[in-house]
Motif scaffolding. Structure first.
Motif, PDB file in Angstrom:
ATOM      1  N   ARG A  32       0.826  -1.210   0.000  1.00 26.01           N
ATOM      2  CA  ARG A  32       0.000   0.000   0.000  1.00 26.01           C
ATOM      3  C   ARG A  32       0.865   1.267   0.000  1.00 26.01           C
ATOM      4  O   ARG A  32       0.490   2.276  -0.603  1.00 26.01           O
ATOM      5  N   MET A  33       2.016   1.224   0.633  1.00 23.55           N
ATOM      6  CA  MET A  33       2.928   2.372   0.574  1.00 23.55           C
ATOM      7  C   MET A  33       3.545   2.521  -0.817  1.00 23.55           C
ATOM      8  O   MET A  33       3.818   3.634  -1.270  1.00 23.55           O
ATOM      9  N   THR A  34       3.743   1.397  -1.480  1.00 23.25           N
ATOM     10  CA  THR A  34       4.221   1.444  -2.862  1.00 23.25           C
ATOM     11  C   THR A  34       3.171   2.102  -3.757  1.00 23.25           C
ATOM     12  O   THR A  34       3.499   2.892  -4.646  1.00 23.25           O
ATOM     13  N   ALA A  35       1.909   1.786  -3.502  1.00 22.63           N
ATOM     14  CA  ALA A  35       0.826   2.410  -4.267  1.00 22.63           C
ATOM     15  C   ALA A  35       0.839   3.929  -4.099  1.00 22.63           C
ATOM     16  O   ALA A  35       0.611   4.680  -5.052  1.00 22.63           O
ATOM     17  N   LEU A  36       1.120   4.403  -2.884  1.00 24.15           N
ATOM     18  CA  LEU A  36       1.173   5.841  -2.631  1.00 24.15           C
ATOM     19  C   LEU A  36       2.296   6.512  -3.405  1.00 24.15           C
ATOM     20  O   LEU A  36       2.268   7.729  -3.617  1.00 24.15           O
ATOM     21  N   ARG A  37       3.277   5.731  -3.823  1.00 25.72           N
ATOM     22  CA  ARG A  37       4.439   6.284  -4.531  1.00 25.72           C
ATOM     23  C   ARG A  37       4.379   6.061  -6.035  1.00 25.72           C
ATOM     24  O   ARG A  37       5.352   6.293  -6.742  1.00 25.72           O
ATOM     25  N   SER A  38       3.249   5.613  -6.548  1.00 21.87           N
ATOM     26  CA  SER A  38       3.121   5.427  -7.991  1.00 21.87           C
ATOM     27  C   SER A  38       3.380   6.745  -8.723  1.00 21.87           C
ATOM     28  O   SER A  38       2.882   7.801  -8.330  1.00 21.87           O
ATOM     29  N   GLY A  39       4.189   6.677  -9.769  1.00 16.56           N
ATOM     30  CA  GLY A  39       4.546   7.874 -10.513  1.00 16.56           C
ATOM     31  C   GLY A  39       5.678   8.664  -9.889  1.00 16.56           C
ATOM     32  O   GLY A  39       6.045   9.733 -10.391  1.00 16.56           O
ATOM     33  N   SER A  40       6.243   8.147  -8.790  1.00 12.17           N
ATOM     34  CA  SER A  40       7.346   8.831  -8.097  1.00 12.17           C
ATOM     35  C   SER A  40       8.601   7.981  -8.136  1.00 12.17           C
ATOM     36  O   SER A  40       8.547   6.770  -8.372  1.00 12.17           O
ATOM     37  N   GLU A  41       9.728   8.618  -7.890  1.00 13.90           N
ATOM     38  CA  GLU A  41      10.979   7.873  -7.794  1.00 13.90           C
ATOM     39  C   GLU A  41      10.969   7.046  -6.512  1.00 13.90           C
ATOM     40  O   GLU A  41      10.548   7.517  -5.462  1.00 13.90           O
ATOM     41  N   PHE A  42      11.433   5.806  -6.627  1.00 15.67           N
ATOM     42  CA  PHE A  42      11.318   4.862  -5.518  1.00 15.67           C
ATOM     43  C   PHE A  42      12.614   4.802  -4.731  1.00 15.67           C
ATOM     44  O   PHE A  42      13.679   4.507  -5.271  1.00 15.67           O
ATOM     45  N   ASN A  43      12.504   5.070  -3.430  1.00 12.17           N
ATOM     46  CA  ASN A  43      13.659   5.050  -2.538  1.00 12.17           C
ATOM     47  C   ASN A  43      13.464   3.931  -1.514  1.00 12.17           C
ATOM     48  O   ASN A  43      12.660   4.063  -0.589  1.00 12.17           O
ATOM     49  N   ALA A  44      14.184   2.833  -1.677  1.00 14.31           N
ATOM     50  CA  ALA A  44      14.012   1.662  -0.811  1.00 14.31           C
ATOM     51  C   ALA A  44      14.351   1.974   0.644  1.00 14.31           C
ATOM     52  O   ALA A  44      13.691   1.485   1.568  1.00 14.31           O
TER      53      ALA A  44
END
Length: 384
Positions: free
Chosen positions: A202-214
């Motif tokens: 669900r946190m990944t969903a909040l970051r859709s369209g954004s750069e992903f920082n593990a």
């Protein structure tokens, strides 16, 4: 009450490419997310082939304990679903087609991580590989596409279960997450703490369209950055998300910066964001993100449905100047700016014009938005 369980088959654009490959390669591999229609496609294209599904424990045990006998029992025209469940079967298929190149095997699988690796090792030069994603806009009924609001298209998504079987989106995606995504996670990574994985999803969903920082998301979920990277690879391998790399003239640099992430289906994304109907999208802070995700997915599908590798990137400077999508073909670039607005503004083109001055060799600059399409450079989302 009588329930009609007969699904209407909707033709898939990639069909002609798969049929063409059959004349050149003895093995055709069709990957894609679970429930994207791989089995229905194979039944339609190859109705006379013997069909088996290795999700069945009986079939899986037979194929695992006696791969030679299992394969021999099927004949020389075969469809094998979920073949990644018995990877050793691919070596036996290699032996069979090397003995007789007239044999034809259609292999499907929902795990890109396992299937592509084993196919590359065992069937190099003998197999063609295709990806079947949920429906694209050109595959839908044109009348329905035109009459359905953009918010409804986003909320419903494009999985066959929703489009062809008319399963309500909230029911379909709740079941999809529980039955398929969590199953793949358990099978591929042996994840035992599904609560933390669900938080990650669900946190990944909040970051859709954004750069992903593990590293950033690992602190929120409460697991290591290494674990987050592993979970992300499973979402990639299961065709839940895809990554878009930043564009640099120096190709090597594309791999050194953080990619953006997108979901292959906006219906699943809307479900994970907690949206309960299409009306909520209009006033949601996620509207722009969902619209961008829809457009990016259609651009990806355009290439895949033609049997091509998507060469889609994004451009962003530290100053904030960015272009949502760049497509590279034959050394030339096409730019796409994506806006959820239904009203055109001339300044929507300013970043594309800026980047054109830097990169040159630009064949087109296109605005994808939700309004009318009178000037040539404007494209309605339905026409992507």
């Amino acid at each position: 009450m009588i329930i009609n369980n007969i699904r209407m088959y909707i033709p898939r654009l990639i069909s002609s490419k798969i049929e063409e490959a059959q004349s050149y390669y003895p093995v055709t591999v069709i990957t894609g997310p679970r429930q994207s229609g791989k089995t229905s496609l194979c039944k339609h294209l190859f109705p006379t082939y013997t069909s088996v599904n290795l999700e069945s424990l009986t079939m899986r045990n037979y194929a695992s304990t006696d791969p030679e006998g299992f394969l021999a029992s099927l004949g020389d025209r075969v469809v094998i679903d979920e073949v990644q469940n018995v990877p050793q079967l691919l070596s036996e298929i290699q032996v069979a087609v090397d003995k007789d190149r007239t044999r034809r095997y259609i292999l499907t699988g929902s795990s890109n991580l396992l299937l592509t690796k084993t196919v590359t090792q065992s069937l190099s030069g003998r197999a063609s590989i295709f990806t079947l994603l949920p429906f694209s806009f050109p595959e839908l009924n044109k009348k329905k596409l035109e009459e359905t609001s953009t918010n409804a298209l986003i909320y419903e998504g494009l999985y066959p279960g929703v489009i062809a079987d008319h399963i309500p989106p909230n029911i379909f995606y709740a079941n999809y997450v529980t039955t398929y995504i969590e199953k793949d996670v358990r099978d591929l990574l042996k994840v035992t703490n599904l609560i933390k994985f669900d938080n990650f999803l669900r946190m990944t969903a909040l970051r859709s369209g954004s750069e992903f920082n593990a590293t950033s998301i690992s602190k929120e979920v409460g697991v290591s950055a290494t674990t987050i990277s592993g979970w992300l690879s499973i979402l990639n391998a299961s065709y839940i998300i895809f990554q878009v790399q930043p564009y640099y003239k120096n190709i090597n640099k594309r791999l050194t910066k953080m990619p953006k992430i997108y979901f292959y289906d906006t219906g699943l994304l809307a479900y994970l964001l907690g949206l309960e109907n299409s009306e909520q999208i209009e006033k949601s802070p996620f509207k722009g993100m969902l619209f961008e995700n829809l457009a990016m997915t259609e651009l990806i599908k355009q290439a895949i449905n033609r049997g091509m590798k998507p060469n889609i990137f994004f451009y962003r400077e530290h100053s904030g100047k960015e272009v949502d999508a760049l497509e590279e073909r034959g050394g030339q670039l096409s730019f796409y700016e994506i806006k959820s607005s239904g009203t055109f503004h001339a300044d929507f083109f300013k970043n594309m014009e800026y980047l054109k001055g830097i990169l040159g060799d630009v064949t087109s600059e296109t605005l994808i938005y939700d309004g009318e399409t009178f000037p040539p450079k404007l494209l309605n989302i339905r026409d992507v």
